[in-house]
Enzyme design. Structure first.
Site, short mmCIF file in Angstrom:
data_model
loop_
_atom_site.label_atom_id
_atom_site.label_comp_id
_atom_site.label_asym_id
_atom_site.label_seq_id
_atom_site.Cartn_x
_atom_site.Cartn_y
_atom_site.Cartn_z
N ASN A 10 0.86 -1.03 -0.01
CA ASN A 10 0.08 -0.08 0.10
C ASN A 10 0.74 1.14 0.14
OD1 ASN A 10 -1.88 2.08 0.50
ND2 ASN A 10 -2.56 1.17 2.34
N ARG A 89 -2.89 -2.24 -3.15
CA ARG A 89 -3.88 -1.13 -3.02
C ARG A 89 -3.86 -0.11 -3.97
NH1 ARG A 89 -4.58 3.67 0.85
NH2 ARG A 89 -6.88 3.93 0.73
N HIS A 178 -12.61 3.40 0.48
CA HIS A 178 -12.67 2.28 1.62
C HIS A 178 -13.36 1.08 1.13
CE1 HIS A 178 -12.35 5.75 4.84
NE2 HIS A 178 -10.87 5.24 4.48
N ASN A 209 -8.76 7.97 10.73
CA ASN A 209 -8.18 9.35 10.42
C ASN A 209 -8.91 9.73 9.08
OD1 ASN A 209 -6.57 12.03 10.96
ND2 ASN A 209 -5.43 11.24 9.21
N GLY A 210 -9.02 9.04 8.20
CA GLY A 210 -9.98 9.09 7.20
C GLY A 210 -11.25 8.24 7.50
N ARG A 239 -9.42 16.37 7.72
CA ARG A 239 -10.51 16.84 6.48
C ARG A 239 -11.86 17.34 7.02
NH1 ARG A 239 -9.64 11.06 3.95
NH2 ARG A 239 -7.53 11.46 3.05
N ILE A 330 -10.89 4.15 15.07
CA ILE A 330 -11.85 4.73 15.83
C ILE A 330 -13.17 4.20 16.06
CG2 ILE A 330 -13.60 6.73 16.11
CD1 ILE A 330 -11.48 8.39 14.47
N GLY A 331 -13.80 3.33 15.01
CA GLY A 331 -14.87 2.64 15.04
C GLY A 331 -14.70 1.22 15.84
N GLU A 384 -8.32 -5.13 5.70
CA GLU A 384 -8.29 -4.99 4.25
C GLU A 384 -6.82 -5.70 3.69
OE1 GLU A 384 -9.15 -0.55 3.32
OE2 GLU A 384 -8.32 -0.53 5.56
#
Length: 398
Positions: A10, A89, A178, A209-210, A239, A330-331, A384
């Protein structure tokens, strides 16, 4: 250990993340992170059996040098002869690619044509592909696209309300990102819950972060929050997410910012960082909010409120809501944010199980709603790299 290992790469503009996975078990045997690529002090850090090893790339401080160093590390551990294929990726495949594909010169040309849709990412992805082709000569390479999963979105979901010539001539539409994560989490959530993916109406929030959120029904993507670029949608680390497009004119007239300067501000200096004036890291924001930092408290509330609103809108896209899944850094780890979101969307049938929500952290999957909830909320760690490795193995005939 399998004799058929998959290398997953990636590449960013100045970075390279890599992982070697056992094709038989899916276990990560070695990982690496190359940083400051293109600068004299570039380096790559390897992780093997829990121990880290940092290597300076002084003689060749670019993506090729990083892959060369990776090859040397693989030799050190006896993995080099077992690498069977390489998965990459690739951020944007535009409308050209709706699934992963074996890389040849025609595919490389297709990725190059998509550079205007991902000007920061696709060139870096191509650097990684070329480096892998040079260092791992003769091995199959596979491209796995962030955008591919969302190619099932209906026209009314992906079109912007602008003159259609802009879409026809320049590809101006919503693509989403994503996708590899959503594909994995949709499958894993259904498996974890013991349900048929094709019969579930799911909303999945990939929060890091994204950050983005998607509606999945009948096993496919129906809508997602990111658009032409990853700037659209949720509030993120740096963002802004959704914002009035007239902001560009406002900033030009009142702050003297050019289009590129305003774009940079909205991508790199906004979001949690801009709102809090403290940090782009959600952990620091949560700690600051608990300590009463005004900016951190505001950033946390805006992040959660925007996310909850999107849960409602994605339920419309999915035709209802059976499962809300949280994933991403985060999730998967912020029980505080999950709790606040569930409180906002309780009218959709969610009742939080506070004890279960607290336990579902640090890689632990779990249902975080009570047994009598009309809808299920669940935490599903994403993977991923495994998804990329599986596609790579399948397309390489392993």
């Amino acid at each position: 250990m399998s004799q058929q290992l998959i290398l997953v790469l990636n590449c960013g503009s100045s970075s390279l993340k890599g992982a070697v996975l056992d094709n038989a078990s899916g276990d990560v045997l070695l990982s690496c992170l190359g940083e400051k690529l293109g600068l004299p002090d570039a380096y790559i850090t390897f992780k093997f059996n829990g121990e880290k090893n940092k290597v300076q790339l002084s003689s060749n401080p670019n993506h090729t040098g990083a892959v060369e160093a990776l090859m040397e590390e693989l030799k050190k551990h006896g993995f080099d002869s077992s690498i069977a294929a390489i998965g990459h990726r690739v951020v944007s495949g535009g409308e050209t690619y709706s699934e992963s594909i074996l890389i040849d010169e025609a595919v490389i040309a297709g990725i190059e044509k998509c550079i205007p849709l991902a000007p920061l990412h696709n060139p870096a992805n191509l650097l990684g592909i070329r480096a892998a082709q040079e260092i791992f000569k003769g091995l199959p390479n596979v491209a796995v696209f962030d955008t591919a999963f969302h190619q099932t979105m209906p026209e009314h979901a992906y079109m912007y309300a602008v003159p259609q010539e802009l879409y026809k001539q320049h590809g101006l539409r919503r693509y989403g990102f994503h996708g590899t994560s959503y594909r994995y989490v949709a499958d894993e959530a259904a498996r974890f819950l013991g349900k048929d993916k094709n019969s579930l109406r799911m909303v999945i929030a990939h929060l890091g972060n994204g950050a983005s959120i998607s509606a999945i029904a009948e096993g496919v993507s129906k809508d997602t929050s990111m658009g032409l670029t990853p700037l659209e949608g949720l509030v993120m680390g740096t963002r802004s997410g959704d914002i009035d497009p007239a902001v560009f004119g406002f900033l030009a007239d009142n702050a003297g910012l050019s289009v590129s300067e305003a774009t940079d501000l909205l991508n790199k200096k906004s979001g949690l960082l801009g709102l809090s004036g403290l940090s782009s890291d959600c952990r620091a924001i949560e700690e600051g909010a608990l300590e009463g930092h005004p900016g951190a408290k505001l950033a946390l509330e805006v992040f959660v409120y925007r996310l909850a609103k999107y849960v409602g809108s994605m339920a419309v896209a999915a035709g209802g809501l059976d499962v809300l899944a949280f994933t991403g850094g985060i999730g998967e780890n912020s029980d505080i944010i999950r709790s606040k979101v569930l409180d906002y969307v309780s009218f959709l049938g969610f009742t939080e199980d506070k004890e279960a929500n607290t336990k579902a952290r640090f890689g632990n999957a779990g249902v975080i709603t009570t047994a009598d909830s009309k809808a299920i909320a669940v935490v599903i760690p994403t993977n991923e790299e495994l998804m990329i490795a599986q596609d790579t193995a399948r397309l390489s005939g392993l």
